[in-house]
Design a protein around this motif. Sequence first.
Motif, PDB file in Angstrom:
ATOM      1  N   ASP A 128      -0.618   4.580  -2.237  1.00  0.00           N
ATOM      2  CA  ASP A 128      -1.925   4.692  -1.615  1.00  0.00           C
ATOM      3  C   ASP A 128      -1.639   6.236  -0.675  1.00  0.00           C
ATOM      4  O   ASP A 128      -1.529   7.310  -0.022  1.00  0.00           O
ATOM      5  CB  ASP A 128      -2.275   3.773  -1.163  1.00  0.00           C
ATOM      6  N   GLN A 129      -0.260   5.726  -0.068  1.00  0.00           N
ATOM      7  CA  GLN A 129       0.344   6.139   1.392  1.00  0.00           C
ATOM      8  C   GLN A 129       1.031   7.376   1.006  1.00  0.00           C
ATOM      9  O   GLN A 129       0.884   8.609   1.670  1.00  0.00           O
ATOM     10  CB  GLN A 129       1.369   5.467   2.103  1.00  0.00           C
TER      11      GLN A 129
ATOM     12  N   ARG B 294       0.231   9.036  -1.738  1.00  0.00           N
ATOM     13  CA  ARG B 294      -0.897  10.366  -1.893  1.00  0.00           C
ATOM     14  C   ARG B 294      -1.785  10.952  -0.632  1.00  0.00           C
ATOM     15  O   ARG B 294      -2.004  12.144  -1.162  1.00  0.00           O
ATOM     16  CB  ARG B 294      -2.465   9.098  -2.542  1.00  0.00           C
ATOM     17  N   GLN B 295      -1.718  10.676   0.323  1.00  0.00           N
ATOM     18  CA  GLN B 295      -2.225  11.690   0.967  1.00  0.00           C
ATOM     19  C   GLN B 295      -0.800  12.471   1.949  1.00  0.00           C
ATOM     20  O   GLN B 295      -1.601  12.737   2.616  1.00  0.00           O
ATOM     21  CB  GLN B 295      -1.740   9.958   3.058  1.00  0.00           C
ATOM     22  N   LEU B 296       0.017  12.443   1.245  1.00  0.00           N
ATOM     23  CA  LEU B 296       1.732  13.046   1.474  1.00  0.00           C
ATOM     24  C   LEU B 296       1.397  14.216   1.713  1.00  0.00           C
ATOM     25  O   LEU B 296       0.540  14.499  -0.069  1.00  0.00           O
ATOM     26  CB  LEU B 296       3.110  12.469   0.480  1.00  0.00           C
TER      27      LEU B 296
ATOM     28  N   SER C 297       0.644  -0.544  -0.003  1.00  0.00           N
ATOM     29  CA  SER C 297      -0.416  -0.113   0.038  1.00  0.00           C
ATOM     30  C   SER C 297       0.792   1.434   0.293  1.00  0.00           C
ATOM     31  O   SER C 297       0.135   2.405   0.337  1.00  0.00           O
ATOM     32  CB  SER C 297      -0.687   0.071   1.151  1.00  0.00           C
ATOM     33  N   GLY C 298       2.083   1.471  -0.818  1.00  0.00           N
ATOM     34  CA  GLY C 298       3.064   2.822  -0.406  1.00  0.00           C
ATOM     35  C   GLY C 298       2.156   4.067  -1.177  1.00  0.00           C
ATOM     36  O   GLY C 298       2.372   4.859  -0.683  1.00  0.00           O
TER      37      GLY C 298
ATOM     38  N   ARG D  96      10.661   8.134   7.098  1.00  0.00           N
ATOM     39  CA  ARG D  96      10.375   8.110   8.814  1.00  0.00           C
ATOM     40  C   ARG D  96      12.056   7.931   9.733  1.00  0.00           C
ATOM     41  O   ARG D  96      11.734   8.334  10.897  1.00  0.00           O
ATOM     42  CB  ARG D  96       9.770   7.230   8.951  1.00  0.00           C
TER      43      ARG D  96
ATOM     44  N   LEU E 189       7.319   2.279  -0.554  1.00  0.00           N
ATOM     45  CA  LEU E 189       7.880   2.236   0.883  1.00  0.00           C
ATOM     46  C   LEU E 189       9.263   2.357   1.267  1.00  0.00           C
ATOM     47  O   LEU E 189       8.985   2.772   2.859  1.00  0.00           O
ATOM     48  CB  LEU E 189       7.386   0.391   1.406  1.00  0.00           C
TER      49      LEU E 189
ATOM     50  N   LEU F 273       9.145   5.990   2.227  1.00  0.00           N
ATOM     51  CA  LEU F 273       8.489   6.042   3.446  1.00  0.00           C
ATOM     52  C   LEU F 273       9.405   5.845   4.305  1.00  0.00           C
ATOM     53  O   LEU F 273       9.224   6.968   5.391  1.00  0.00           O
ATOM     54  CB  LEU F 273       6.914   5.971   3.782  1.00  0.00           C
TER      55      LEU F 273
ATOM     56  N   GLN G 161       5.313  14.188  -2.126  1.00  0.00           N
ATOM     57  CA  GLN G 161       5.289  13.784  -3.623  1.00  0.00           C
ATOM     58  C   GLN G 161       5.932  13.731  -4.729  1.00  0.00           C
ATOM     59  O   GLN G 161       6.680  13.246  -5.466  1.00  0.00           O
ATOM     60  CB  GLN G 161       3.993  13.604  -4.311  1.00  0.00           C
TER      61      GLN G 161
ATOM     62  N   ASN H  90       4.957   0.111  -5.759  1.00  0.00           N
ATOM     63  CA  ASN H  90       5.072   0.610  -4.169  1.00  0.00           C
ATOM     64  C   ASN H  90       5.811   0.223  -3.129  1.00  0.00           C
ATOM     65  O   ASN H  90       5.529   0.753  -2.387  1.00  0.00           O
ATOM     66  CB  ASN H  90       3.392  -0.905  -3.913  1.00  0.00           C
TER      67      ASN H  90
END
Length: 456
Positions: free
Chosen positions: A8-9, A11-13, A5-6, A209, A202, A205, A18, A198
């Motif tokens: 999808d995550q 797209r939320q940034l 689901s990388g 992080r 990940l 991300l 992005q 994806n």
Amino acid sequence: MKLLSGIDQIRQLPAWRQRRFERFYHTQYRYRVLPLFADVYLVIAFIGTLLFLGGLALNPDAPDIFGTYLIYTAILTGLIAAHRFTRLRRSAPMIVYLVFFNMAVFSYLGYITTGATLAPIVGLFFFISSVGIITLSLLHTSLIILINLSLLVLCTFLAVDSHEVAETLIGILTNWLILMCLVVAPLSAWFLSQFLRNLLALQFLLRDRNRQLSRTLETLKITEERLAQEQKQQALSHMAKGLLHEIMNPLNCASQAVDFASSVNRDSEVAGALTDASTHQKRIADIVSDLIEFSRPVPEHNLETADLRKLVATATGFCRHQLRGVELHINIPDGTLLPCYPSALTQVFVNLLLNGASAVSNSHGHGKIEITAESTDTAHRIWIRDNGQGIAPEDIKRLADPFYSTSDTPDNLGLGLSICQTIMRHHKGSMWITSEPGQWTEVTLTLPKTAARRGG
């Protein structure tokens, strides 16, 4: 549940992050993943070619095509070397096209000479089935398939009579092996490209992080050090309050004794000595009183406006004995007035002058201390510099810690700079120490030009 689901995550940034991911993905995809996949495929293709040549050499009934495949192998070897040692490696997926055309030329030559038989082009279609894995691109995979189908049609016209072309093409394209290769190529390209995207999302991300975690840990470390320093200062304040109160009791008794001696004395010389003693006792009492107030969270009296030159002169007078033999230069503009707690700020100068005198006495050569000041629109800055033995970098970080000292003198408790730091904090100012070991040490004091609000 999705396998990954990388994206999808991502797209939320925020938009700027992005864009950072897109740059990261492009760099990883083009300069790391594609060259690596191409390396693996080229090695497999080369090994397969060698095995095929070995089979031809050991089979006496094999057609006389060994020399042709030697040329093909030589070209493939050259492409492998070029991909490994030239800029071709960064031009992905150019190597895939070059390998395809090399294989297509020899495969379709065999296809034409054998009258459009399937065997010469089976290896080429196997290669096409893996193009999606090598390029991870539906566009490039589809383009290579279209080129190959165009070559198939053209070579079929050259290999058979015109009325047999359609039947031959239908027979080849409906062969289950050929059909499977044509279907697998685009499907694998689409699936693996999504999987890679994806996966890299990940990774992006995770790296992001990790950086945030590193910054958070660094912030926590700094906060922990500050809290430890505050706890030391708090412990010092608690200890100082009791200690200073104990000092005040005998000091008051001594002051009363001097006052009584002055009232009954008739000798002028003794009177002068008693007056000096009374003056110094009052100075000690003022300093102790101010330090008692500084041990509380907030001083109990307001700031006063004091002349900086007079404060420094008072401090040098207190240190007259320790400054013997030291060349002292004071460069403070006349009329430099600043809001402060005069006795406490004098104590800061006393401590710094004593430290400077100690440093130059332990060094070789002529000792010199310079006190310089300047004012800006918002602050007063004071520099106290000596040409002493200097301080090691690892010691500078701990100089303001209570009970820490670089001196081996038994009576040096290591409280001077800690007290100075506390006093500067109550002034809403700062103290910064720089040094060159063996050369010099400079203390920079910064005080606000206007009275700061009272606060902790």
